[in-house]
Design a protein around this motif. Structure first.
Motif, PDB file in Angstrom:
ATOM      1  N   UNK A  24       0.840  -1.205   0.000  1.00 16.53           N
ATOM      2  CA  UNK A  24       0.000   0.000   0.000  1.00 16.53           C
ATOM      3  C   UNK A  24       0.868   1.245   0.000  1.00 16.53           C
ATOM      4  N   UNK A  25       1.903   1.256   0.845  1.00 21.96           N
ATOM      5  CA  UNK A  25       2.824   2.395   0.905  1.00 21.96           C
ATOM      6  C   UNK A  25       3.503   2.604  -0.443  1.00 21.96           C
ATOM      7  N   UNK A  26       3.927   1.527  -1.064  1.00 22.32           N
ATOM      8  CA  UNK A  26       4.583   1.614  -2.371  1.00 22.32           C
ATOM      9  C   UNK A  26       3.668   2.258  -3.402  1.00 22.32           C
ATOM     10  N   UNK A  27       2.422   1.815  -3.451  1.00 25.96           N
ATOM     11  CA  UNK A  27       1.465   2.369  -4.415  1.00 25.96           C
ATOM     12  C   UNK A  27       1.234   3.859  -4.171  1.00 25.96           C
ATOM     13  N   UNK A  28       1.087   4.246  -2.910  1.00 30.19           N
ATOM     14  CA  UNK A  28       0.859   5.654  -2.584  1.00 30.19           C
ATOM     15  C   UNK A  28       2.075   6.509  -2.930  1.00 30.19           C
ATOM     16  N   UNK A  29       3.260   6.007  -2.627  1.00 28.39           N
ATOM     17  CA  UNK A  29       4.472   6.768  -2.923  1.00 28.39           C
ATOM     18  C   UNK A  29       4.658   6.950  -4.426  1.00 28.39           C
ATOM     19  N   UNK A  30       4.443   5.902  -5.181  1.00 29.61           N
ATOM     20  CA  UNK A  30       4.543   6.010  -6.637  1.00 29.61           C
ATOM     21  C   UNK A  30       3.570   7.060  -7.158  1.00 29.61           C
ATOM     22  N   UNK A  31       2.349   6.994  -6.669  1.00 33.43           N
ATOM     23  CA  UNK A  31       1.317   7.923  -7.120  1.00 33.43           C
ATOM     24  C   UNK A  31       1.682   9.364  -6.766  1.00 33.43           C
ATOM     25  N   UNK A  32       2.050   9.613  -5.526  1.00 33.54           N
ATOM     26  CA  UNK A  32       2.305  10.976  -5.070  1.00 33.54           C
ATOM     27  C   UNK A  32       3.571  11.552  -5.693  1.00 33.54           C
ATOM     28  N   UNK A  88      12.852   5.151  -4.123  1.00 35.95           N
ATOM     29  CA  UNK A  88      12.677   4.860  -2.701  1.00 35.95           C
ATOM     30  C   UNK A  88      12.900   3.371  -2.505  1.00 35.95           C
ATOM     31  N   UNK A  89      13.572   3.034  -1.426  1.00 33.46           N
ATOM     32  CA  UNK A  89      13.930   1.652  -1.108  1.00 33.46           C
ATOM     33  C   UNK A  89      13.395   1.329   0.282  1.00 33.46           C
ATOM     34  N   UNK A  90      12.546   0.321   0.362  1.00 33.30           N
ATOM     35  CA  UNK A  90      11.995  -0.121   1.642  1.00 33.30           C
ATOM     36  C   UNK A  90      12.805  -1.320   2.108  1.00 33.30           C
TER      37      UNK A  90
END
Length: 217
Positions: A24-32, A88-90
């Motif tokens: 979910x975080x990945x999708x939001x970061x990509x979008x923003x 970004x790298x998680x």
């Protein structure tokens, strides 16, 4: 033995939930971040040049995903070809979190000349070898590499994953700082006052490429 079995099941369930939250975080970061780079306020400095490049890292046994990296090719300073990658790298485990005194998963955010691939190019510790260029560590927060004749320089900073929980966190800790860094700003202009979760490092004396994480006051 029943207790061991329950612990295994609970552990797998917990890992699965963490993975879902990271997705979910990945999708939001990509979008923003894509919205940021497409906006008029930053279009003169940088713009997207293709789809995100996704890479994943697993543990030695191949059972568990320990990190993911997502790199967006960008065109810098009104050029016509790809000049850098915003990434970004998680990192949940492995050398992506191996700074001394760190015990938490981290999110690394940066602008590099190549995409993260977890083979030759990734954010981890030690950060550099004797033969590599040592980055400047600006106020213990932002790693900056020399520009070497370019109009822009490479940079990276880190956040504690557990303190990115809301869309406001994403904007305060990632989107707004990325915008400031892409515009060439330096600390303290990059982050709003009292933002929580920013990792502060200090170089470890006599250990090349190693850094220690300073614990929050």
């Amino acid at each position: 033995m029943a207790d061991v079995g329950e612990a295994i099941s609970e552990g797998i369930s917990f890992i699965s939930k963490v993975g879902a939250e990271c997705d979910v975080l990945t999708s939001l970061l990509k979008q923003e971040l894509s919205v940021l780079l497409s906006g008029s306020l930053i279009r003169g400095q940088v713009r997207p040049a293709g789809p995100w490049v996704d890479k994943f890292e697993k543990d030695a046994g191949g059972w568990i995903q320990t990190a993911s990296a997502h790199s967006l090719p960008v065109i810098m300073q009104r050029k016509r070809s790809i000049g850098a990658y915003l990434f970004f790298q998680i990192s949940l485990a492995g050398n992506g979190i191996a700074a001394q005194d760190n015990t938490q998963p981290l999110v690394h955010v940066g602008l590099w000349s190549l995409p993260v691939d977890f083979k030759n190019y990734w954010m981890g510790f030690p950060l550099f070898d004797l033969d590599d260029v040592e980055p400047e560590l600006e106020e213990g927060v932002v790693f900056r590499w020399p520009m070497e004749g370019r109009e822009w320089g490479e940079w990276t900073y880190s956040l504690r994953l557990a303190q990115i929980n809301t869309i406001q966190d994403i904007h305060e800790k990632i989107v707004t700082p990325v915008k400031a860094l892409l515009q060439g700003k330096r600390l303290p202009e990059v982050f709003a006052p009292n933002v929580q979760g920013i990792v502060r490092y200090v170089a470890v004396a006599e250990e090349v490429g190693h850094y220690r994480v300073l614990q929050p006051a």
